[in-house]
Design a protein around this motif. Sequence first.
Motif, mmCIF file in Angstrom:
data_model
loop_
_atom_site.group_PDB
_atom_site.id
_atom_site.type_symbol
_atom_site.label_atom_id
_atom_site.label_comp_id
_atom_site.label_asym_id
_atom_site.label_seq_id
_atom_site.Cartn_x
_atom_site.Cartn_y
_atom_site.Cartn_z
ATOM 1 N N UNK A 44 41.915 42.925 29.916
ATOM 2 C CA UNK A 44 42.027 41.487 30.161
ATOM 3 C C UNK A 44 43.281 41.167 30.967
ATOM 4 N N UNK A 45 44.384 41.809 30.615
ATOM 5 C CA UNK A 45 45.632 41.595 31.354
ATOM 6 C C UNK A 45 45.478 42.043 32.808
ATOM 7 N N UNK A 46 44.846 43.183 33.019
ATOM 8 C CA UNK A 46 44.629 43.669 34.388
ATOM 9 C C UNK A 46 43.725 42.727 35.183
ATOM 10 N N UNK A 47 42.730 42.145 34.530
ATOM 11 C CA UNK A 47 41.861 41.182 35.202
ATOM 12 C C UNK A 47 42.659 39.961 35.651
ATOM 13 N N UNK A 48 43.523 39.469 34.779
ATOM 14 C CA UNK A 48 44.337 38.308 35.146
ATOM 15 C C UNK A 48 45.354 38.662 36.229
ATOM 16 N N UNK A 49 45.841 39.895 36.233
ATOM 17 C CA UNK A 49 46.741 40.333 37.305
ATOM 18 C C UNK A 49 45.973 40.368 38.630
ATOM 19 N N UNK A 50 44.708 40.773 38.592
ATOM 20 C CA UNK A 50 43.879 40.758 39.795
ATOM 21 C C UNK A 50 43.722 39.319 40.301
ATOM 22 N N UNK A 51 43.517 38.386 39.381
ATOM 23 C CA UNK A 51 43.410 36.985 39.775
ATOM 24 C C UNK A 51 44.734 36.492 40.360
ATOM 25 N N UNK A 52 45.849 36.939 39.791
ATOM 26 C CA UNK A 52 47.163 36.580 40.341
ATOM 27 C C UNK A 52 47.304 37.067 41.778
ATOM 28 N N UNK A 53 46.883 38.305 42.025
ATOM 29 C CA UNK A 53 47.006 38.881 43.365
ATOM 30 C C UNK A 53 46.132 38.155 44.388
ATOM 31 N N UNK A 54 45.086 37.493 43.897
ATOM 32 C CA UNK A 54 44.214 36.716 44.780
ATOM 33 C C UNK A 54 44.597 35.230 44.779
ATOM 34 N N UNK A 55 45.736 34.915 44.188
ATOM 35 C CA UNK A 55 46.283 33.547 44.164
ATOM 36 C C UNK A 55 45.350 32.532 43.497
ATOM 37 N N UNK A 57 44.629 29.864 40.845
ATOM 38 C CA UNK A 57 45.490 28.996 40.029
ATOM 39 C C UNK A 57 45.314 29.250 38.529
ATOM 40 N N UNK A 58 46.348 28.951 37.779
ATOM 41 C CA UNK A 58 46.351 29.186 36.325
ATOM 42 C C UNK A 58 45.290 28.362 35.594
ATOM 43 N N UNK A 59 44.898 27.218 36.151
ATOM 44 C CA UNK A 59 43.925 26.358 35.473
ATOM 45 C C UNK A 59 42.503 26.518 36.019
ATOM 46 N N UNK A 60 42.244 27.536 36.820
ATOM 47 C CA UNK A 60 40.917 27.750 37.411
ATOM 48 C C UNK A 60 39.942 28.274 36.350
ATOM 49 N N UNK A 61 38.656 27.922 36.501
ATOM 50 C CA UNK A 61 37.656 28.311 35.503
ATOM 51 C C UNK A 61 37.514 29.830 35.357
ATOM 52 N N UNK A 62 37.850 30.598 36.397
ATOM 53 C CA UNK A 62 37.753 32.056 36.291
ATOM 54 C C UNK A 62 38.696 32.615 35.223
ATOM 55 N N UNK A 63 39.793 31.928 35.003
ATOM 56 C CA UNK A 63 40.759 32.391 33.999
ATOM 57 C C UNK A 63 40.204 32.251 32.585
ATOM 58 N N UNK A 74 32.709 45.763 42.915
ATOM 59 C CA UNK A 74 32.968 45.042 44.165
ATOM 60 C C UNK A 74 32.489 43.596 44.158
ATOM 61 N N UNK A 75 31.579 43.255 43.262
ATOM 62 C CA UNK A 75 31.088 41.874 43.216
ATOM 63 C C UNK A 75 32.188 40.905 42.769
ATOM 64 N N UNK A 76 33.195 41.398 42.044
ATOM 65 C CA UNK A 76 34.307 40.531 41.631
ATOM 66 C C UNK A 76 35.062 40.059 42.862
ATOM 67 N N UNK A 77 35.390 40.994 43.741
ATOM 68 C CA UNK A 77 36.111 40.642 44.968
ATOM 69 C C UNK A 77 35.249 39.734 45.846
ATOM 70 N N UNK A 78 33.961 40.013 45.918
ATOM 71 C CA UNK A 78 33.055 39.179 46.700
ATOM 72 C C UNK A 78 33.036 37.759 46.157
ATOM 73 N N UNK A 79 32.959 37.624 44.827
ATOM 74 C CA UNK A 79 32.951 36.294 44.207
ATOM 75 C C UNK A 79 34.259 35.558 44.494
ATOM 76 N N UNK A 80 35.381 36.270 44.369
ATOM 77 C CA UNK A 80 36.677 35.656 44.663
ATOM 78 C C UNK A 80 36.724 35.169 46.108
ATOM 79 N N UNK A 81 36.251 35.995 47.035
ATOM 80 C CA UNK A 81 36.253 35.612 48.440
ATOM 81 C C UNK A 81 35.328 34.427 48.705
ATOM 82 N N UNK A 82 34.164 34.404 48.044
ATOM 83 C CA UNK A 82 33.239 33.282 48.206
ATOM 84 C C UNK A 82 33.857 31.983 47.708
#
Length: 94
Positions: A44-55, A57-63, A74-82
């Motif tokens: 879970x911590x690594x997932x949130x660090x990945x979200x941090x690296x993709x900027x 926000x702390x209040x985004x629904x993905x968090x 790879x679908x995680x990165x694709x979703x983030x990019x979308x």
Amino acid sequence: MFKGKSLFQMMPTVDDAKARPFADLQEKLDAIQDNGMTALDIRTILFHKMLDLHCVPKNHFLRNSDTPDRLDDPSIKTKLNELGFYRHGNHPIH
């Protein structure tokens, strides 16, 4: 064969001269887990660090969403990019 020794306590033999940092990291992770943090907590911590690296926000629904089973999917990165989140530059990892 290994009487009295746990296989998990033995250091792996690695031929790579640069393996020491990985062995150090493994020792730190073992200490963290010995203090009560589970592998799921670390994921879970690594997932949130990945979200941090993709900027993201702390209040985004993905968090608030469940941590994916596979962080290397790879679908995680694709979703983030979308959603408009990209990894910007080489931010130092804390």
